[in-house]
Design an enzyme around this catalytic site. Structure first.
Site, PDB file in Angstrom:
ATOM      1  N   HIS A   1       8.257   0.066   3.371  1.00  0.00           N
ATOM      2  CA  HIS A   1       7.697  -1.166   3.915  1.00  0.00           C
ATOM      3  C   HIS A   1       8.853  -2.116   4.205  1.00  0.00           C
ATOM      4  CE1 HIS A   1       3.428  -0.429   3.456  1.00  0.00           C
ATOM      5  NE2 HIS A   1       3.591  -0.043   2.201  1.00  0.00           N
ATOM      6  N   GLY A   2       8.625  -3.051   5.112  1.00  0.00           N
ATOM      7  CA  GLY A   2       9.685  -3.986   5.457  1.00  0.00           C
ATOM      8  C   GLY A   2       9.149  -5.357   5.796  1.00  0.00           C
TER       9      GLY A   2
ATOM     10  N   CYS B   1       8.618  -2.114   8.909  1.00  0.00           N
ATOM     11  CA  CYS B   1       8.208  -3.218   9.769  1.00  0.00           C
ATOM     12  C   CYS B   1       9.307  -4.263   9.881  1.00  0.00           C
ATOM     13  CB  CYS B   1       6.943  -3.869   9.235  1.00  0.00           C
ATOM     14  SG  CYS B   1       5.471  -3.041   9.826  1.00  0.00           S
TER      15      CYS B   1
ATOM     16  N   ARG C   1       0.814  -1.211   0.000  1.00  0.00           N
ATOM     17  CA  ARG C   1       0.000   0.000   0.000  1.00  0.00           C
ATOM     18  C   ARG C   1       0.853   1.268   0.000  1.00  0.00           C
ATOM     19  NH1 ARG C   1      -4.201  -0.410   4.813  1.00  0.00           N
ATOM     20  NH2 ARG C   1      -2.278  -0.897   5.955  1.00  0.00           N
TER      21      ARG C   1
END
Length: 416
Positions: free
Chosen positions: A237-238, A287, A178
């Site tokens: 993001h991770g 993350c 997203r």
């Protein structure tokens, strides 16, 4: 504003940012001539324009408004019914004044004639300087530590180093990731913060995994010989990834991961010799996994326990077994024993990292606040402990920042 009032505002800033109702203050600030209309407009446009960003900018600008700025501000709080904050500031201000003795309060001591005569001086036993607490009440001791090359990294160059911020917001549809709404707010806060700490800041946005690696290689290949430090910030993001030393991976906008271990390895002594022996700092807002931490019950009345005004979003993606070979091969290739490396993660490995679409991530917002208040007097590890403590009490879901510290000395940022 005198130094005592300035220190008081910085100590109280977290509470003021949390509780200050700025919309009620504008007219009072104008009527007491603390600010002019164009100054109020600048404060209202600060950051994302949220109440918290406006409150933070108001407190920062208040320090520049003269010797009576704090008492006038307290009066404005009383005028607008914010009596608890007014009382809090007034009480702390009076306590600070009482704790500092003035010359008129000191009683002269009359020496007896028999002890006026100088005596033979005996050498004092040296006493060690306490450098364990991170905070220093003795300015002389702090400056002595800052200048001791055996105990602290010396950041004396101007500028002191490069800072690269990679801000991935928009991801391709095929990635299934997203849009990271609110990340631009984080990026701007960090750009300003590291600029104020005397870094040359470069921002690169929406990079694929390949372009992320190329940007990092380009930075590592520069000549850092005349600089003292290097900072890399990644907002993306991770996910989890297998590793030898540094966990986790961050995503490019194409949905392909780059392991944190690979990122750090780009700046090792072999790949980047001009940074040898110099601190290399990595801040990862992404993350560490997909678990949501509900926390455990404790007795607390802290205002930070309440959840933020809008629903936070995770920067989470599930662990992918396909990363195992990618990370393992890369780590085995040439990662030396790490030194002079500090990696700060926004969350504990395996858990999500929360981001508010309106005010940015919990981690970056708190990091910015803590650096603003304490970077002038505390070392990096002490600052990050404050960040971890503040973030850990936020929201319904919990988040616990952490770090991997391979620094050999204390690191104090250059703030003046």
């Amino acid at each position: 504003m005198d130094e005592a009032d300035r220190r008081l505002l910085r100590r109280c800033r977290l509470r003021l940012v949390e509780e200050l109702q700025v919309d009620q203050l504008w007219d009072a600030l104008l009527s007491r001539e603390l600010f002019r209309p164009h100054m109020i407009e600048d404060i209202q446009r600060a950051g994302s324009g949220s109440r918290r960003d406006q409150a933070r900018q108001l407190i920062i600008d208040l320090e520049t408004r003269g010797s009576q700025a704090l008492p006038l501000f307290i009066s404005c709080l009383e005028d607008t019914g914010q009596d608890m904050l007014a009382s809090f500031l007034r009480t702390n201000r009076q306590a600070a004044k009482l704790s500092k003795p003035t010359l008129e309060n000191l009683t002269p001591v009359v020496l007896r004639p028999e002890i006026r005569k100088p005596e033979v001086l005996r050498p004092e036993t040296p006493r060690p300087v306490d450098i364990g607490s991170g905070g220093f009440g003795d300015v002389g001791a702090l400056e002595s530590l800052r200048g001791n090359a055996d105990l602290a990294y010396i950041l004396s160059m101007e500028p002191c180093g490069h800072c690269l911020i990679i801000n991935n917001v928009n991801f391709c549809r095929e990635s299934g990731l997203r849009t990271r709404t609110g990340s631009n707010i984080d990026c701007e806060k960090l750009r300003r913060r590291f600029s104020s700490l005397h870094f040359m800041v470069e921002v690169k946005g929406d990079l694929t995994a390949k372009k992320m690696v190329l940007a990092l290689l380009e930075l590592a290949q520069q000549d850092h010989g005349a600089l003292d430090c290097c900072v890399v910030v990644i907002l993306s993001h991770g996910c989890q990834a297998s590793h030898l030393q540094f966990p986790g991976a961050v995503y490019g906008t194409d949905g392909c991961p780059v392991s944190v271990e690979k990122i750090v390895n780009i700046f090792n002594g072999t790949s980047c010799p001009s940074l040898g022996g110099k601190p290399k700092l990595f801040f990862i807002q992404a993350c560490g996994g997909e678990q949501k931490d509900h926390g455990f019950e404790v007795a607390s009345t802290s205002p930070e326990d309440e959840s933020p005004g809008s629903n936070p979003e995770p920067d989470a993606t599930p662990f992918q077994e396909g990363l195992r070979t990618f990370d393992q091969l890369d780590a085995i290739s040439s990662l030396p024993t790490p030194s002079d490396i500090f990696v700060s993660y926004s969350t504990f490995p395996g858990f999500v990292s929360w981001r508010d679409p309106k005010s940015g991530s919990w981690y970056v917002e708190t990091l910015d606040d803590i650096f603003e208040q304490w970077a002038h007097s505390e070392d990096l590890q002490s600052l990050l402990l404050r960040v971890a403590n503040a973030v850990s009490v936020k929201g319904i879901y919990k988040q616990m920042p952490g770090c991997f510290n391979f620094l050999r000395k204390k690191l104090f940022f250059k703030t003046s």
